[in-house]
Design a protein around this motif. Structure first.
Motif, PDB file in Angstrom:
ATOM      1  N   ALA A  30       0.841  -1.197   0.000  1.00 32.32           N
ATOM      2  CA  ALA A  30       0.000   0.000   0.000  1.00 32.32           C
ATOM      3  C   ALA A  30       0.870   1.238   0.000  1.00 32.32           C
ATOM      4  CB  ALA A  30      -0.926   0.003   1.211  1.00 32.32           C
ATOM      5  N   ARG A  31       0.442   2.252  -0.684  1.00 32.36           N
ATOM      6  CA  ARG A  31       1.166   3.517  -0.713  1.00 32.36           C
ATOM      7  C   ARG A  31       1.244   4.123   0.689  1.00 32.36           C
ATOM      8  NH1 ARG A  31      -0.035   6.500  -6.197  1.00 32.36           N
ATOM      9  NH2 ARG A  31       1.550   5.462  -7.461  1.00 32.36           N
ATOM     10  N   GLY A  32       2.344   4.797   0.962  1.00 33.40           N
ATOM     11  CA  GLY A  32       2.534   5.414   2.275  1.00 33.40           C
ATOM     12  C   GLY A  32       1.518   6.467   2.622  1.00 33.40           C
ATOM     13  N   LEU A  33       0.839   6.990   1.622  1.00 31.96           N
ATOM     14  CA  LEU A  33      -0.146   8.047   1.887  1.00 31.96           C
ATOM     15  C   LEU A  33      -1.287   7.560   2.771  1.00 31.96           C
ATOM     16  CD1 LEU A  33      -2.934   7.712  -0.050  1.00 31.96           C
ATOM     17  CD2 LEU A  33      -1.253   8.155  -1.825  1.00 31.96           C
ATOM     18  N   PHE A  34      -1.561   6.237   2.743  1.00 28.25           N
ATOM     19  CA  PHE A  34      -2.627   5.715   3.606  1.00 28.25           C
ATOM     20  C   PHE A  34      -2.242   5.856   5.078  1.00 28.25           C
ATOM     21  CE2 PHE A  34      -3.397   3.143  -0.326  1.00 28.25           C
ATOM     22  CZ  PHE A  34      -4.596   3.731  -0.641  1.00 28.25           C
ATOM     23  N   ARG A  35      -0.954   5.580   5.376  1.00 29.13           N
ATOM     24  CA  ARG A  35      -0.494   5.726   6.753  1.00 29.13           C
ATOM     25  C   ARG A  35      -0.531   7.189   7.184  1.00 29.13           C
ATOM     26  NH1 ARG A  35       3.010   1.755   4.891  1.00 29.13           N
ATOM     27  NH2 ARG A  35       4.638   3.274   4.353  1.00 29.13           N
ATOM     28  N   LEU A  36      -0.176   8.086   6.274  1.00 26.92           N
ATOM     29  CA  LEU A  36      -0.209   9.512   6.590  1.00 26.92           C
ATOM     30  C   LEU A  36      -1.628   9.968   6.894  1.00 26.92           C
ATOM     31  CD1 LEU A  36       2.267  10.906   3.899  1.00 26.92           C
ATOM     32  CD2 LEU A  36       2.699  10.581   6.335  1.00 26.92           C
ATOM     33  N   LYS A  37      -2.595   9.389   6.203  1.00 26.22           N
ATOM     34  CA  LYS A  37      -4.001   9.739   6.425  1.00 26.22           C
ATOM     35  C   LYS A  37      -4.611   8.964   7.579  1.00 26.22           C
ATOM     36  CE  LYS A  37      -4.964  10.961   1.588  1.00 26.22           C
ATOM     37  NZ  LYS A  37      -5.776  10.637   0.387  1.00 26.22           N
ATOM     38  N   GLY A  38      -3.849   8.004   8.127  1.00 21.05           N
ATOM     39  CA  GLY A  38      -4.355   7.206   9.237  1.00 21.05           C
ATOM     40  C   GLY A  38      -5.459   6.245   8.853  1.00 21.05           C
ATOM     41  N   LYS A  39      -5.473   5.832   7.606  1.00 26.10           N
ATOM     42  CA  LYS A  39      -6.508   4.915   7.126  1.00 26.10           C
ATOM     43  C   LYS A  39      -5.847   3.786   6.350  1.00 26.10           C
ATOM     44  CE  LYS A  39     -10.943   4.815   4.650  1.00 26.10           C
ATOM     45  NZ  LYS A  39     -11.935   5.613   3.913  1.00 26.10           N
ATOM     46  N   SER A  40      -5.767   2.621   6.962  1.00 21.34           N
ATOM     47  CA  SER A  40      -5.122   1.479   6.319  1.00 21.34           C
ATOM     48  C   SER A  40      -6.135   0.664   5.530  1.00 21.34           C
ATOM     49  CB  SER A  40      -4.474   0.573   7.373  1.00 21.34           C
ATOM     50  OG  SER A  40      -3.468   1.270   8.081  1.00 21.34           O
ATOM     51  N   PRO A  41      -5.707   0.059   4.430  1.00 21.53           N
ATOM     52  CA  PRO A  41      -6.598  -0.849   3.699  1.00 21.53           C
ATOM     53  C   PRO A  41      -7.009  -2.027   4.581  1.00 21.53           C
ATOM     54  CG  PRO A  41      -4.677  -0.267   2.379  1.00 21.53           C
ATOM     55  CD  PRO A  41      -4.406   0.208   3.768  1.00 21.53           C
ATOM     56  N   LEU A  42      -8.206  -2.542   4.341  1.00 19.56           N
ATOM     57  CA  LEU A  42      -8.718  -3.696   5.073  1.00 19.56           C
ATOM     58  C   LEU A  42      -9.140  -4.776   4.092  1.00 19.56           C
ATOM     59  CD1 LEU A  42     -11.089  -2.006   7.711  1.00 19.56           C
ATOM     60  CD2 LEU A  42      -8.755  -2.854   8.094  1.00 19.56           C
ATOM     61  N   VAL A  43      -9.166  -6.009   4.579  1.00 19.39           N
ATOM     62  CA  VAL A  43      -9.781  -7.081   3.805  1.00 19.39           C
ATOM     63  C   VAL A  43     -11.223  -6.677   3.523  1.00 19.39           C
ATOM     64  CG1 VAL A  43     -10.580  -9.471   3.892  1.00 19.39           C
ATOM     65  CG2 VAL A  43      -8.303  -8.892   4.722  1.00 19.39           C
ATOM     66  N   GLY A  44     -11.644  -6.854   2.286  1.00 20.97           N
ATOM     67  CA  GLY A  44     -12.985  -6.446   1.887  1.00 20.97           C
ATOM     68  C   GLY A  44     -13.020  -5.092   1.197  1.00 20.97           C
ATOM     69  N   ASP A  45     -11.925  -4.347   1.266  1.00 22.92           N
ATOM     70  CA  ASP A  45     -11.882  -3.053   0.579  1.00 22.92           C
ATOM     71  C   ASP A  45     -11.860  -3.257  -0.931  1.00 22.92           C
ATOM     72  OD1 ASP A  45     -11.992  -0.839   2.301  1.00 22.92           O
ATOM     73  OD2 ASP A  45      -9.916  -1.153   2.953  1.00 22.92           O
ATOM     74  N   ARG A  46     -12.590  -2.431  -1.614  1.00 20.81           N
ATOM     75  CA  ARG A  46     -12.511  -2.358  -3.074  1.00 20.81           C
ATOM     76  C   ARG A  46     -11.526  -1.244  -3.403  1.00 20.81           C
ATOM     77  NH1 ARG A  46     -16.071  -5.881  -4.841  1.00 20.81           N
ATOM     78  NH2 ARG A  46     -17.857  -6.402  -3.500  1.00 20.81           N
ATOM     79  N   VAL A  47     -10.530  -1.571  -4.220  1.00 20.20           N
ATOM     80  CA  VAL A  47      -9.385  -0.684  -4.384  1.00 20.20           C
ATOM     81  C   VAL A  47      -9.022  -0.481  -5.855  1.00 20.20           C
ATOM     82  CG1 VAL A  47      -8.434  -1.402  -2.151  1.00 20.20           C
ATOM     83  CG2 VAL A  47      -7.699  -2.582  -4.243  1.00 20.20           C
ATOM     84  N   VAL A  48      -8.245   0.570  -6.077  1.00 18.46           N
ATOM     85  CA  VAL A  48      -7.556   0.785  -7.345  1.00 18.46           C
ATOM     86  C   VAL A  48      -6.085   0.447  -7.099  1.00 18.46           C
ATOM     87  CG1 VAL A  48      -6.899   2.474  -9.100  1.00 18.46           C
ATOM     88  CG2 VAL A  48      -9.163   2.599  -8.019  1.00 18.46           C
ATOM     89  N   TYR A  49      -5.466  -0.258  -8.017  1.00 16.41           N
ATOM     90  CA  TYR A  49      -4.062  -0.629  -7.829  1.00 16.41           C
ATOM     91  C   TYR A  49      -3.337  -0.512  -9.166  1.00 16.41           C
ATOM     92  CZ  TYR A  49      -4.936  -5.174 -10.058  1.00 16.41           C
ATOM     93  OH  TYR A  49      -5.243  -6.165 -10.957  1.00 16.41           O
ATOM     94  N   GLU A  50      -2.009  -0.511  -9.090  1.00 15.49           N
ATOM     95  CA  GLU A  50      -1.203  -0.506 -10.306  1.00 15.49           C
ATOM     96  C   GLU A  50      -0.150  -1.604 -10.209  1.00 15.49           C
ATOM     97  OE1 GLU A  50       1.920   3.052  -8.945  1.00 15.49           O
ATOM     98  OE2 GLU A  50       0.350   3.423 -10.419  1.00 15.49           O
ATOM     99  N   LEU A  51       0.126  -2.237 -11.321  1.00 21.19           N
ATOM    100  CA  LEU A  51       1.099  -3.315 -11.358  1.00 21.19           C
ATOM    101  C   LEU A  51       2.513  -2.744 -11.362  1.00 21.19           C
ATOM    102  CD1 LEU A  51      -0.594  -5.664 -13.977  1.00 21.19           C
ATOM    103  CD2 LEU A  51      -0.431  -6.050 -11.506  1.00 21.19           C
ATOM    104  N   THR A  52       3.432  -3.472 -10.718  1.00 19.86           N
ATOM    105  CA  THR A  52       4.834  -3.089 -10.706  1.00 19.86           C
ATOM    106  C   THR A  52       5.624  -4.035 -11.605  1.00 19.86           C
ATOM    107  OG1 THR A  52       5.186  -4.422  -8.716  1.00 19.86           O
ATOM    108  CG2 THR A  52       4.679  -2.098  -8.392  1.00 19.86           C
ATOM    109  N   GLU A  53       6.897  -3.738 -11.799  1.00 17.44           N
ATOM    110  CA  GLU A  53       7.704  -4.502 -12.749  1.00 17.44           C
ATOM    111  C   GLU A  53       7.935  -5.944 -12.321  1.00 17.44           C
ATOM    112  OE1 GLU A  53      11.282  -2.357 -13.329  1.00 17.44           O
ATOM    113  OE2 GLU A  53      10.338  -0.706 -14.435  1.00 17.44           O
ATOM    114  N   ASN A  54       7.889  -6.213 -11.021  1.00 20.83           N
ATOM    115  CA  ASN A  54       8.164  -7.574 -10.535  1.00 20.83           C
ATOM    116  C   ASN A  54       6.917  -8.455 -10.484  1.00 20.83           C
ATOM    117  OD1 ASN A  54       6.828  -6.385  -8.436  1.00 20.83           O
ATOM    118  ND2 ASN A  54       8.380  -6.801  -6.879  1.00 20.83           N
ATOM    119  N   GLY A  55       5.822  -8.017 -11.105  1.00 22.48           N
ATOM    120  CA  GLY A  55       4.607  -8.819 -11.130  1.00 22.48           C
ATOM    121  C   GLY A  55       3.725  -8.630  -9.919  1.00 22.48           C
ATOM    122  N   GLU A  56       4.138  -7.779  -8.990  1.00 28.09           N
ATOM    123  CA  GLU A  56       3.313  -7.465  -7.831  1.00 28.09           C
ATOM    124  C   GLU A  56       2.545  -6.178  -8.116  1.00 28.09           C
ATOM    125  OE1 GLU A  56       5.752  -7.470  -4.341  1.00 28.09           O
ATOM    126  OE2 GLU A  56       6.144  -9.630  -4.465  1.00 28.09           O
ATOM    127  N   GLY A  57       2.046  -5.536  -7.083  1.00 32.99           N
ATOM    128  CA  GLY A  57       1.265  -4.337  -7.310  1.00 32.99           C
ATOM    129  C   GLY A  57       1.328  -3.376  -6.147  1.00 32.99           C
TER     130      GLY A  57
END
Length: 302
Positions: A32-59
């Motif tokens: 997860a991007r560090g901006l979530f920690r700055l906003k004090g809101k972490s992703p949770l299981v069940g969240d619907r999200v936007v993501y981007e793929l990285t070069e190593n096949g992760e995201g």
């Protein structure tokens, strides 16, 4: 950018199931991007999200979609339905415990489905138990809850519940030994191993690791087998919120003489008047009074 659903969170990674993925496709491991920690809101299981793929096949999770619900225990977002599983035999049906579960579900704003399991264990000549179950079914149906009767060995109710959960994110809750895993296996035969694995991962028995994981039901729905409502101690619920967690009380509260009526001793209380007319079940009011006192006692203690 692609969008998906977080189906597991573990050790700082979020596993995202892409919206366009086929049933057998694996979830994509993301940070997860560090901006979530700055906003004090972490992703949770069940969240619907936007993501981007990285070069190593992760995201990388870049955006959280608005949540429709957020549970504290277990930590899971966007749950629509809680299936409250209660056996009619072994262990016997406990309406006190059922009402306590319903209070928590109402407080969370979730839809509840009451599921009576082990109907096959009622002997043909056990008229008393059959009458008690029928009375309970009629009571909670009259309040506005959906009530299903099931038997895992007979397959009773499995098709109906499977259809009901299609497209939903749901949690199954209930006391130990009521047959939650057996019911899931009757509904979804290919979950046989998954239910065992989920139970182990959630730290039951000798295991200590705890995390929530959504299991794809193959019908557009997901289920979290979770210990989330096993400790029903009302610590997350204020005593002033209790009356609104009894549906039939909430419908009458506006007519009470006093605002914030506790429905215990105030004059011209519409809830107690309905109780006297037999329009509110004595068992529900009895449990309400017991829960109210329990919450007051805990408040003094803490």
């Amino acid at each position: 950018m692609p969008e998906g659903l977080i189906v597991k969170a573990l050790s700082g990674y979020y596993y995202v199931k892409d919206n366009e993925a086929s049933p057998g496709d694996k979830a994509i491991q993301c940070r997860a991007r560090g901006l979530f920690r700055l906003k004090g809101k972490s992703p949770l299981v069940g969240d619907r999200v936007v993501y981007e793929l990285t070069e190593n096949g992760e995201g990388t999770v870049t955006e959280l979609k608005p949540r429709t619900s957020e549970l504290v225990r277990p930590q899971v977002a966007n749950v629509n339905v809680a299936v409250l599983v209660f056996s009619v035999k072994e262990p016997d049906l406990s309406l006190n415990l059922l009402d306590k579960f319903l209070v928590h579900i109402e407080n969370e704003g979730l839809e509840a489905i009451i599921c009576f399991t082990k109907m096959d264990l009622i002997a043909e000549d056990d008229v008393q138990t059959r009458e008690e179950v029928e009375q309970a079914r009629a009571l909670y149906t009259s309040i506005g809850y959906e009530v299903l009767e099931t038997s895992s060995p007979q397959g009773l109710g499995a098709d109906r519940l499977r259809e009901r959960l299609a497209g939903e994110i749901s949690v199954f809750s209930g006391q130990s030994g009521v047959g939650k895993s057996s019911l899931l296996n009757a509904m979804f035969a290919d979950l046989d191993l998954l239910t065992s694995e989920i139970s182990l991962r959630l730290g039951r028995g000798r295991h200590t690791t705890r995390h929530v994981e959504l299991v794809d039901l193959g019908s557009g729905g997901y289920i979290a087998d979770t210990p989330g409502f096993s400790q029903l101690d009302f610590l997350e619920l204020g005593v002033d919120e209790l009356p609104s967690c009894f549906r039939e009380f909430a419908a009458l509260a506006d007519g009470c003489k006093f605002r914030g009526c506790t429905h215990l001793h105030e004059p011209q209380c519409k809830v107690r008047e309905a109780l006297e007319r037999g329009e509110i079940a004595e068992s529900r009011y009895k449990h309400y009074k017991a829960f109210y006192q329990e919450m007051k006692d805990k408040k003094r203690r803490y």
